[in-house]
Write an enzyme that holds these catalytic residues in place. Structure first.
Site, short mmCIF file in Angstrom:
data_model
loop_
_atom_site.label_atom_id
_atom_site.label_comp_id
_atom_site.label_asym_id
_atom_site.label_seq_id
_atom_site.Cartn_x
_atom_site.Cartn_y
_atom_site.Cartn_z
N ASP A 13 1.75 -3.47 -1.45
CA ASP A 13 2.83 -2.58 -1.00
C ASP A 13 2.62 -2.09 0.44
OD1 ASP A 13 3.91 -2.82 -3.56
OD2 ASP A 13 2.71 -1.15 -4.29
N LYS A 16 4.71 -6.06 3.31
CA LYS A 16 4.68 -7.50 3.61
C LYS A 16 6.09 -8.06 3.75
CE LYS A 16 2.26 -8.04 -0.12
NZ LYS A 16 1.85 -6.64 -0.43
N GLY A 40 6.79 -6.67 -5.55
CA GLY A 40 8.07 -6.05 -5.20
C GLY A 40 8.08 -5.87 -3.71
N HIS A 41 8.92 -6.65 -3.03
CA HIS A 41 8.96 -6.62 -1.56
C HIS A 41 10.32 -6.08 -1.13
CE1 HIS A 41 5.74 -10.04 -1.39
NE2 HIS A 41 5.33 -8.96 -2.02
N GLN A 224 0.86 -9.21 -3.46
CA GLN A 224 -0.36 -8.43 -3.73
C GLN A 224 -1.19 -8.29 -2.44
OE1 GLN A 224 0.36 -11.11 -6.37
NE2 GLN A 224 1.73 -9.49 -6.97
P1 GDP Z 1 5.31 -5.07 0.03
O1 GDP Z 1 5.13 -5.22 -1.43
O2 GDP Z 1 4.04 -5.23 0.80
O3 GDP Z 1 6.42 -5.92 0.59
O4 GDP Z 1 5.76 -3.55 0.26
P2 GDP Z 1 6.84 -2.71 -0.62
O5 GDP Z 1 8.19 -3.17 -0.27
O6 GDP Z 1 6.44 -2.68 -2.05
O7 GDP Z 1 6.56 -1.24 -0.09
C1 GDP Z 1 6.68 -0.89 1.26
C2 GDP Z 1 7.78 0.19 1.40
O8 GDP Z 1 7.70 0.75 2.69
C3 GDP Z 1 9.18 -0.36 1.29
O9 GDP Z 1 9.99 0.62 0.70
C4 GDP Z 1 9.59 -0.61 2.74
O10 GDP Z 1 11.00 -0.52 2.95
C5 GDP Z 1 8.89 0.52 3.43
N1 GDP Z 1 8.43 0.25 4.79
C6 GDP Z 1 7.91 -0.89 5.31
N2 GDP Z 1 7.51 -0.70 6.58
C7 GDP Z 1 7.78 0.60 6.86
C8 GDP Z 1 7.57 1.44 8.01
O11 GDP Z 1 7.02 1.02 9.03
N3 GDP Z 1 7.97 2.75 7.91
C9 GDP Z 1 8.56 3.25 6.79
N4 GDP Z 1 8.90 4.53 6.77
N5 GDP Z 1 8.76 2.49 5.70
C10 GDP Z 1 8.37 1.20 5.73
P1 IMO Z 2 3.18 -6.46 -3.92
O1 IMO Z 2 3.36 -7.91 -3.64
C1 IMO Z 2 0.80 -3.29 -5.80
C2 IMO Z 2 -1.47 -4.39 -9.39
C3 IMO Z 2 -1.04 -3.72 -10.67
C4 IMO Z 2 -2.38 -3.66 -11.42
C5 IMO Z 2 -3.02 -5.00 -11.02
C6 IMO Z 2 -2.85 -6.10 -12.04
O2 IMO Z 2 4.46 -5.70 -4.07
O3 IMO Z 2 2.23 -5.82 -2.96
P2 IMO Z 2 -0.78 -7.60 -12.77
O4 IMO Z 2 0.56 -7.21 -13.33
O5 IMO Z 2 -0.71 -8.35 -11.49
O6 IMO Z 2 -1.66 -8.28 -13.78
O7 IMO Z 2 -1.50 -6.19 -12.46
O8 IMO Z 2 -2.42 -5.39 -9.79
N1 IMO Z 2 -0.39 -5.10 -8.66
C7 IMO Z 2 0.21 -4.62 -7.56
N2 IMO Z 2 0.05 -3.45 -6.90
N3 IMO Z 2 1.65 -4.22 -5.31
C8 IMO Z 2 1.79 -5.42 -5.93
O9 IMO Z 2 2.53 -6.43 -5.41
C9 IMO Z 2 1.08 -5.64 -7.13
N4 IMO Z 2 1.02 -6.68 -7.99
C10 IMO Z 2 0.10 -6.34 -8.91
O10 IMO Z 2 -0.53 -2.43 -10.43
O11 IMO Z 2 -3.18 -2.64 -10.88
MG MG Z 3 5.40 -4.15 -3.20
#
Ligand code: GDP
Ligand code: IMO
Ligand code: MG
Length: 428
Positions: A13, A16, A40-41, A224
């Site tokens: 999270d 990415k 979840g991206h 991840q």
């Molecule tokens: P990922 O799984 O690595 O793609 O990240 P997620 O989407 O799960 O979580 C990142 C969250 O931060 C999302 O809600 C993005 O919209 C938000 N985000 C990403 N870059 C920035 C930033 O530079 N500033 C802020 N405020 N939010 C950001």
């Molecule tokens: P993105 O791509 C954050 C964590 C789960 C748990 C562990 C194992 O959005 O960064 P699983 O369901 O993969 O067997 O769970 O890994 N986990 C993540 N945490 N972001 C993710 O994906 C994750 N995908 C798995 O919370 O601790």
């Molecule tokens: Mg994510």
């Protein structure tokens, strides 16, 4: 021309999706190479928010071909729901998506086993996303998995599903006290997707190697993160695949010499979802404030993300093992308003100082952070578009993280929007 990998430097999270989307139109292919819909991206484009779980973020770039590589585990219900959700918003994902014939499938029995085994682990649970990802990878390694290509041979598919379920049904009924799963029902459900899936299926390794030969830009979008990697992460509190940069090779079928750039994505602080050690975690009001300011709730499960200060040892370990050429630092805007910002520069483990991540989980789990205090800033930086727009203390914070983290910081996120970035070096 480049093969470029985007990898999470912490526990997921980091942003990415947004970093991948930055490269957008300059990328010819965007490839998911590991994980499944545990990811979840989130992308925010033109004020619209998109949350992708299985499709690569390149799906939103009109000129980029999205690819699901062999290293991904695919839940077909999720894949087609995601495609339909995008179609309703005017994005035609089905037209250009390529899916590896070697990718494995997540079926409902994997989800059942994920959930019951977590329940049986009790206090020792991993805190998985419950999406069946771990059990699907277990079947792959156990040579009991169902692959995309198996859907094209009904007789073989039936036999494989029966074979995969035989032992599992004994386990479900006799150990976990659950109902047995009917192999025919599973087979019918899988077969219901064949016609829609067939045109997307390809030898994606061949496609990507030909593209690289032709000089196309291929972006491998990690899911991840390094510290959730089954080999390099905080085992057993990890996911069941290899999200690290090297996983882009095994998970898509390109050789290591194809990778020219490795961009580590690091949040300006740290978050983690699920169980496992997290030395800089804040269990107090400061942690609550970061969670509220950063909207740190899971994109996939909605769970509260655990929050804490930036841990330079965590990012440095990832920079070393993945050979980061660049770091993209996200969510710097969320840190506006703190008088002092602690940065973890070392650990104390039983009175001994560690400047690098300890070798064993035993030590890591007992590490307490040694902080250096950086001066904060009060200005809202979400409108900054060049490094000079950032307040002096904010610039100093970035410079200090760069010194500590083992790779140059090439981009900075100052908000969720596609345009909310400060670029210091081009990523391509
Ligand atoms: P990922 O799984 O690595 O793609 O990240 P997620 O989407 O799960 O979580 C990142 C969250 O931060 C999302 O809600 C993005 O919209 C938000 N985000 C990403 N870059 C920035 C930033 O530079 N500033 C802020 N405020 N939010 C950001
Ligand atoms: P993105 O791509 C954050 C964590 C789960 C748990 C562990 C194992 O959005 O960064 P699983 O369901 O993969 O067997 O769970 O890994 N986990 C993540 N945490 N972001 C993710 O994906 C994750 N995908 C798995 O919370 O601790
Ligand atoms: Mg994510």
């Amino acid at each position: 021309m480049p093969g470029i990998v985007v990898v999470g430097a912490q526990w997921g999270d980091e942003g990415k999706g947004k970093a991948t989307d930055q490269l957008g139109d300059r990328v010819d292919f965007t490839v998911r190479y590991s994980g499944g819909n545990n990811a979840g991206h989130t992308l925010v484009v033109g004020g619209e928010r998109y949350a992708l779980h299985l499709l690569p973020s390149g799906i939103l770039s009109p000129n980029s071909v999205p690819v699901i590589g062999n290293g991904v585990v695919i839940d077909l219900d999720v894949l087609f729901a995601e495609i339909e959700g995008l179609a309703a918003r005017g994005v035609d994902a089905a037209r250009k998506l390529l899916v590896s014939s070697n990718a494995h499938l997540i079926t409902p029995y994997h989800q059942t086993i994920d959930k019951v085994s977590e329940r049986f682990l009790g206090k020792r649970k991993i805190g998985t996303t419950g999406r069946g990802v771990g059990p699907a990878y277990s079947d792959k390694v156990n040579r009991l998995g169902i692959r995309v290509q198996d859907l094209f041979d009904e007789e073989m598919l039936r036999a494989k599903v029966e074979g995969a379920l035989w032992q599992k049904n004994h386990l479900l009924v006799k150990v976990y006290n659950q109902r047995a799963i009917d192999p025919d029902q599973i087979t019918e459900r899988l077969l219901s997707y064949v016609d829609r899936l067939r045109p997307m299926v390809a030898d994606t390794s061949r496609v990507l190697n030909d593209a690289l030969d032709a000089g196309d830009v291929v972006l491998f979008e990690g899911a991840q993160a390094h510290h959730l990697d089954v080999d390099h992460g905080t085992y057993p509190y990890v996911t069941s695949s290899n999200p690290i940069a090297a996983g882009a090779c095994t998970g898509s079928g390109v050789g290591p010499t194809r990778i020219d750039r490795v961009v580590g994505i690091a949040k300006a602080y740290t978050t983690r979802v699920g169980e496992g050690p997290f030395p800089t975690e804040l269990l107090d009001a400061d942690g609550d404030k970061i969670r509220a300011d950063g909207a740190e709730f899971g994109t996939t499960t909605g769970r509260k993300r655990r929050c804490g200060w930036y841990d330079a040892l965590v990012v440095e370990a990832a920079a070393s093992a993945n050979a980061f050429t660049d770091i993209f630092l996200t969510k710097l805007d969320i840190l506006s308003g703190w008088e002092k910002i602690p940065v973890c520069v070392a650990y104390d483990v039983d009175g001994e100082r560690h400047d690098r991540l300890p070798m064993t989980q035993h030590d890591f789990a007992r590490a307490t952070p040694i902080y250096e205090l950086q001066d904060g800033w009060t200005e809202d930086i979400s409108g900054a578009r060049s490094f000079g727009d950032l307040p002096k203390n904010c610039q100093a914070y970035v410079h200090r993280l760069e010194e500590l983290s083992g790779a140059r910081i090439s981009g900075i996120g100052v908000g969720p929007g596609r345009e909310q970035v400060v670029m210091l070096h081009d990523l391509l």
